[in-house]
Design a protein around this motif. Structure first.
Motif, PDB file in Angstrom:
ATOM      1  N   ARG A 243       0.872  -1.177   0.000  1.00 42.46           N
ATOM      2  CA  ARG A 243       0.000   0.000   0.000  1.00 42.46           C
ATOM      3  C   ARG A 243       0.913   1.232   0.000  1.00 42.46           C
ATOM      4  O   ARG A 243       1.796   1.350   0.851  1.00 42.46           O
ATOM      5  CB  ARG A 243      -0.910  -0.017   1.224  1.00 42.46           C
ATOM      6  CG  ARG A 243      -1.882   1.139   1.281  1.00 42.46           C
ATOM      7  CD  ARG A 243      -3.067   0.848   2.167  1.00 42.46           C
ATOM      8  NE  ARG A 243      -2.717   0.405   3.508  1.00 42.46           N
ATOM      9  CZ  ARG A 243      -3.611   0.003   4.409  1.00 42.46           C
ATOM     10  NH1 ARG A 243      -4.892  -0.012   4.104  1.00 42.46           N
ATOM     11  NH2 ARG A 243      -3.224  -0.383   5.615  1.00 42.46           N
ATOM     12  N   LEU A 244       0.698   2.151  -0.950  1.00 40.99           N
ATOM     13  CA  LEU A 244       1.608   3.271  -1.165  1.00 40.99           C
ATOM     14  C   LEU A 244       0.909   4.594  -0.888  1.00 40.99           C
ATOM     15  O   LEU A 244      -0.243   4.789  -1.262  1.00 40.99           O
ATOM     16  CB  LEU A 244       2.121   3.266  -2.614  1.00 40.99           C
ATOM     17  CG  LEU A 244       2.760   1.956  -3.097  1.00 40.99           C
ATOM     18  CD1 LEU A 244       3.176   2.077  -4.558  1.00 40.99           C
ATOM     19  CD2 LEU A 244       3.960   1.589  -2.232  1.00 40.99           C
ATOM     20  N   THR A 245       1.651   5.495  -0.237  1.00 43.76           N
ATOM     21  CA  THR A 245       1.163   6.842   0.039  1.00 43.76           C
ATOM     22  C   THR A 245       2.240   7.837  -0.349  1.00 43.76           C
ATOM     23  O   THR A 245       3.397   7.693   0.058  1.00 43.76           O
ATOM     24  CB  THR A 245       0.814   7.019   1.531  1.00 43.76           C
ATOM     25  OG1 THR A 245      -0.137   6.017   1.917  1.00 43.76           O
ATOM     26  CG2 THR A 245       0.218   8.400   1.787  1.00 43.76           C
ATOM     27  N   VAL A 246       1.868   8.829  -1.136  1.00 46.51           N
ATOM     28  CA  VAL A 246       2.812   9.849  -1.598  1.00 46.51           C
ATOM     29  C   VAL A 246       2.637  11.098  -0.740  1.00 46.51           C
ATOM     30  O   VAL A 246       1.519  11.584  -0.552  1.00 46.51           O
ATOM     31  CB  VAL A 246       2.569  10.182  -3.080  1.00 46.51           C
ATOM     32  CG1 VAL A 246       3.524  11.280  -3.547  1.00 46.51           C
ATOM     33  CG2 VAL A 246       2.719   8.926  -3.937  1.00 46.51           C
ATOM     34  N   TRP A 247       3.781  11.611  -0.242  1.00 41.13           N
ATOM     35  CA  TRP A 247       3.772  12.765   0.653  1.00 41.13           C
ATOM     36  C   TRP A 247       4.588  13.905   0.064  1.00 41.13           C
ATOM     37  O   TRP A 247       5.541  13.675  -0.689  1.00 41.13           O
ATOM     38  CB  TRP A 247       4.376  12.395   2.015  1.00 41.13           C
ATOM     39  CG  TRP A 247       3.603  11.365   2.773  1.00 41.13           C
ATOM     40  CD1 TRP A 247       3.736  10.014   2.685  1.00 41.13           C
ATOM     41  CD2 TRP A 247       2.572  11.598   3.743  1.00 41.13           C
ATOM     42  NE1 TRP A 247       2.855   9.379   3.534  1.00 41.13           N
ATOM     43  CE2 TRP A 247       2.125  10.336   4.197  1.00 41.13           C
ATOM     44  CE3 TRP A 247       1.994  12.754   4.273  1.00 41.13           C
ATOM     45  CZ2 TRP A 247       1.134  10.194   5.159  1.00 41.13           C
ATOM     46  CZ3 TRP A 247       1.003  12.609   5.233  1.00 41.13           C
ATOM     47  CH2 TRP A 247       0.582  11.354   5.667  1.00 41.13           C
ATOM     48  N   PRO A 248       4.247  15.146   0.427  1.00 33.37           N
ATOM     49  CA  PRO A 248       5.102  16.278   0.055  1.00 33.37           C
ATOM     50  C   PRO A 248       6.349  16.289   0.915  1.00 33.37           C
ATOM     51  O   PRO A 248       6.514  15.452   1.814  1.00 33.37           O
ATOM     52  CB  PRO A 248       4.209  17.497   0.328  1.00 33.37           C
ATOM     53  CG  PRO A 248       3.296  17.035   1.423  1.00 33.37           C
ATOM     54  CD  PRO A 248       3.041  15.570   1.163  1.00 33.37           C
ATOM     55  N   ASP A 249       7.229  17.233   0.663  1.00 33.24           N
ATOM     56  CA  ASP A 249       8.446  17.373   1.463  1.00 33.24           C
ATOM     57  C   ASP A 249       8.061  17.596   2.923  1.00 33.24           C
ATOM     58  O   ASP A 249       7.210  18.436   3.221  1.00 33.24           O
ATOM     59  CB  ASP A 249       9.275  18.551   0.954  1.00 33.24           C
ATOM     60  CG  ASP A 249      10.676  18.547   1.542  1.00 33.24           C
ATOM     61  OD1 ASP A 249      10.794  18.593   2.789  1.00 33.24           O
ATOM     62  OD2 ASP A 249      11.639  18.498   0.777  1.00 33.24           O
ATOM     63  N   GLU A 253       4.597  22.924   4.886  1.00 34.94           N
ATOM     64  CA  GLU A 253       3.468  23.012   5.815  1.00 34.94           C
ATOM     65  C   GLU A 253       2.250  22.287   5.257  1.00 34.94           C
ATOM     66  O   GLU A 253       1.113  22.676   5.504  1.00 34.94           O
ATOM     67  CB  GLU A 253       3.137  24.480   6.089  1.00 34.94           C
ATOM     68  CG  GLU A 253       4.274  25.224   6.793  1.00 34.94           C
ATOM     69  CD  GLU A 253       3.929  26.658   7.083  1.00 34.94           C
ATOM     70  OE1 GLU A 253       2.783  27.072   6.775  1.00 34.94           O
ATOM     71  OE2 GLU A 253       4.777  27.392   7.601  1.00 34.94           O
ATOM     72  N   GLU A 254       2.474  21.229   4.483  1.00 31.97           N
ATOM     73  CA  GLU A 254       1.389  20.454   3.903  1.00 31.97           C
ATOM     74  C   GLU A 254       1.525  19.005   4.368  1.00 31.97           C
ATOM     75  O   GLU A 254       2.092  18.165   3.676  1.00 31.97           O
ATOM     76  CB  GLU A 254       1.425  20.529   2.373  1.00 31.97           C
ATOM     77  CG  GLU A 254       1.272  21.942   1.831  1.00 31.97           C
ATOM     78  CD  GLU A 254       1.308  21.964   0.317  1.00 31.97           C
ATOM     79  OE1 GLU A 254       0.776  21.028  -0.293  1.00 31.97           O
ATOM     80  OE2 GLU A 254       1.863  22.908  -0.249  1.00 31.97           O
ATOM     81  N   PRO A 255       1.019  18.676   5.569  1.00 29.35           N
ATOM     82  CA  PRO A 255       1.211  17.335   6.122  1.00 29.35           C
ATOM     83  C   PRO A 255       0.324  16.273   5.491  1.00 29.35           C
ATOM     84  O   PRO A 255       0.530  15.091   5.730  1.00 29.35           O
ATOM     85  CB  PRO A 255       0.858  17.531   7.604  1.00 29.35           C
ATOM     86  CG  PRO A 255      -0.164  18.643   7.587  1.00 29.35           C
ATOM     87  CD  PRO A 255       0.255  19.566   6.467  1.00 29.35           C
ATOM     88  N   ASP A 256      -0.683  16.661   4.722  1.00 28.75           N
ATOM     89  CA  ASP A 256      -1.620  15.685   4.172  1.00 28.75           C
ATOM     90  C   ASP A 256      -0.999  14.941   2.992  1.00 28.75           C
ATOM     91  O   ASP A 256      -0.230  15.509   2.213  1.00 28.75           O
ATOM     92  CB  ASP A 256      -2.904  16.375   3.718  1.00 28.75           C
ATOM     93  CG  ASP A 256      -3.665  16.990   4.879  1.00 28.75           C
ATOM     94  OD1 ASP A 256      -3.549  16.445   5.994  1.00 28.75           O
ATOM     95  OD2 ASP A 256      -4.355  18.002   4.684  1.00 28.75           O
TER      96      ASP A 256
END
Length: 458
Positions: A243-249, A253-256
């Motif tokens: 199961r993969l989730t892509v996150w920002p840096d 200030e974008e934790p979602d």
């Protein structure tokens, strides 16, 4: 024929509640559940496997980390109980991994001891094994397994035929006392297919995505830092059916999470049963799957940007109309064509799954007047001057409701040396013109004021 489902317990029926779990109510009369009773469970499962003709099992829905202890003896916190069966990084313990029957029985032992690992074991022919509530074992087979039933009773266990397993797909959440991950319909699960990796690569290049979280079993994950150079290497190391989730840096200030997916098998089929909690991007992806270029859609104009792009809500997804696609006729501002809140129909020009963009065309549903206008070459008409430029004048032909404009070059405005169009006409003036040339591909109409005049008028 429906499968044969058996619940196998060490408890006599009169010592069990008649709720959905069948909890044991009588006092324990043994000193250990790691001895003869545990061995009896494993021998009973081996008997069912033999009757079904099973010698290899597939690990399904694996998970680690939950110690809901219910045995007499404490759980052994030793690599979730998997030490010796799998490497420390749990390689080989993933959804779809095949194990021998003997390893499968050891996995059942781990689950009976509540050591933290859990899974379903499956084989072709409808054979499944689960360890459930209060150390109950559920075995499903497409065969009645009469020999295994007799062997189970001889081992001192109590097999009970059920109409269905509480772990059937429709009841799997209820069996654990849980609802869906967000308490609502999850929609279509996004697969980590070619479109997903294209989207991820684009997001990394655009500095939107920086981290890929890989949940390789339920309750265990690792994070990979992404760059354009490392993406292929990371992709090659992903555990099957992860199961993969892509996150920002993380520094932003974008934790979602940005978007999610589940890895399909090598043939492209998504066989993992777990799901991700959908992000807005995942919902957009699900919508984009349902539309195709060339289709007509209906939506509501939500915004007209200062730079000219018109945004349209089409079923919860924001599409856009670029300036050239608003109308065939000339206009000064998009608000001359559409207004915010207006319901419009438009043609879908493209569905870009990588950038998740959908350009629309309003003018594609309008009649293009240019091809037919070719037939009017040589005719004389009148027009209104709309703009003056150093080398001529733009003229909107008056009898054209579509607002077609042509151009009169300075040399076609007046005889002699004319240096400025202002010396001959002005914006808003009516001008007689002759249609000299029509080029539909370049959207150009050549006009002449001089040739529309009689010799006396000149």
């Amino acid at each position: 024929m429906p499968p044969f489902v058996y619940r196998i317990t060490e408890y006599e029926p009169e010592d069990r509640d008649r709720d959905r779990h069948g909890s044991h109510t009588a006092a324990e009369d043994t000193t250990s559940d790691h001895g003869p009773v545990e061995a009896a469970y494993l021998q009973a499962i081996a008997a069912f496997a033999e009757d079904t003709g099973v010698n290899r099992l597939a690990v399904r829905e694996p998970g680690v980390g939950r110690h809901a202890h219910s045995g007499l003896e404490p759980a052994i916190d030793d690599g979730y109980g998997l030490a010796g069966l799998f490497p420390p990084d749990l390689s080989g313990f993933h959804d779809g991994a095949e194990v021998t029957l003997s390893v499968g029985l050891e996995l059942v032992r781990v689950m009976l001891r509540d050591n933290g690992a859990r899974c379903c074991l499956e084989a072709a022919g409808g054979f499944t094994v689960r360890v459930g509530w209060d150390q109950y074992v559920y075995v499903t087979s497409e065969k009645p397994c009469q020999g295994a039933l007799a062997r189970t009773r001889a081992l001192g266990l109590f097999p009970e035929r059920l109409e269905r397993s509480p772990y059937d797909a429709d009841d799997a959440d209820d069996a654990d006392g849980e609802d869906g991950e967000d308490g609502e319909d999850q929609g279509v699960q996004r697969p980590a297919d070619g479109d997903f990796w294209d989207r991820l690569r684009w997001s990394v290049a655009m500095r939107k995505a920086a981290v890929l979280e890989e949940e390789y079993v339920d309750g265990a994950s690792r994070r990979h830092r992404l760059t354009e150079d490392t993406l292929d290497e990371v992709r090659a190391r992903i555990t099957p059916r992860a199961r993969l989730t892509v996150w920002p840096d993380p520094s932003t200030e974008e934790p979602d999470p940005l978007f999610t997916a589940v890895l399909p098998d090598s043939d492209g089929v998504l066989r993992a049963r777990w799901r991700t909690e959908p992000t807005q991007s995942d919902r957009d992806w699900a919508f984009l799957r349902t539309i195709r270029p060339g289709e007509i859609c209906t939506g509501t104009v939500t915004e007209i940007a200062d730079f000219g792009v018109t945004f349209v809500d089409i079923g919860g997804f924001t599409a856009m109309i670029n300036l050239p696609e608003l109308s065939w006729r000339p206009f000064d501002h998009p608000s001359d064509i559409v207004t915010v809140g207006q319901r419009i129909s438009a043609e879908i020009l493209d569905v870009d799954m990588k950038s998740e963009r959908v350009p629309l065309s309003l003018k594609a549903l309008q009649h293009d007047p240019m091809p037919a206008f070719v037939q009017q070459i040589g005719q004389v008409t009148t027009g209104v001057v709309t703009r003056l430029v150093p080398f001529g004048a733009c003229v909107r032909i008056e009898d054209r409701a579509d607002g077609l404009e042509g151009f009169v070059h300075l040399t076609e405005l007046a005889e002699g040396d004319t240096h400025r169009p202002e010396d001959v006409t002005r914006v808003g003036a009516t001008l007689a013109v002759k249609i000299m040339d029509v080029d539909p591909s370049r959207r150009r109409i050549g006009l002449s004021h001089l040739k529309a005049l009689t010799p006396r008028q000149r």
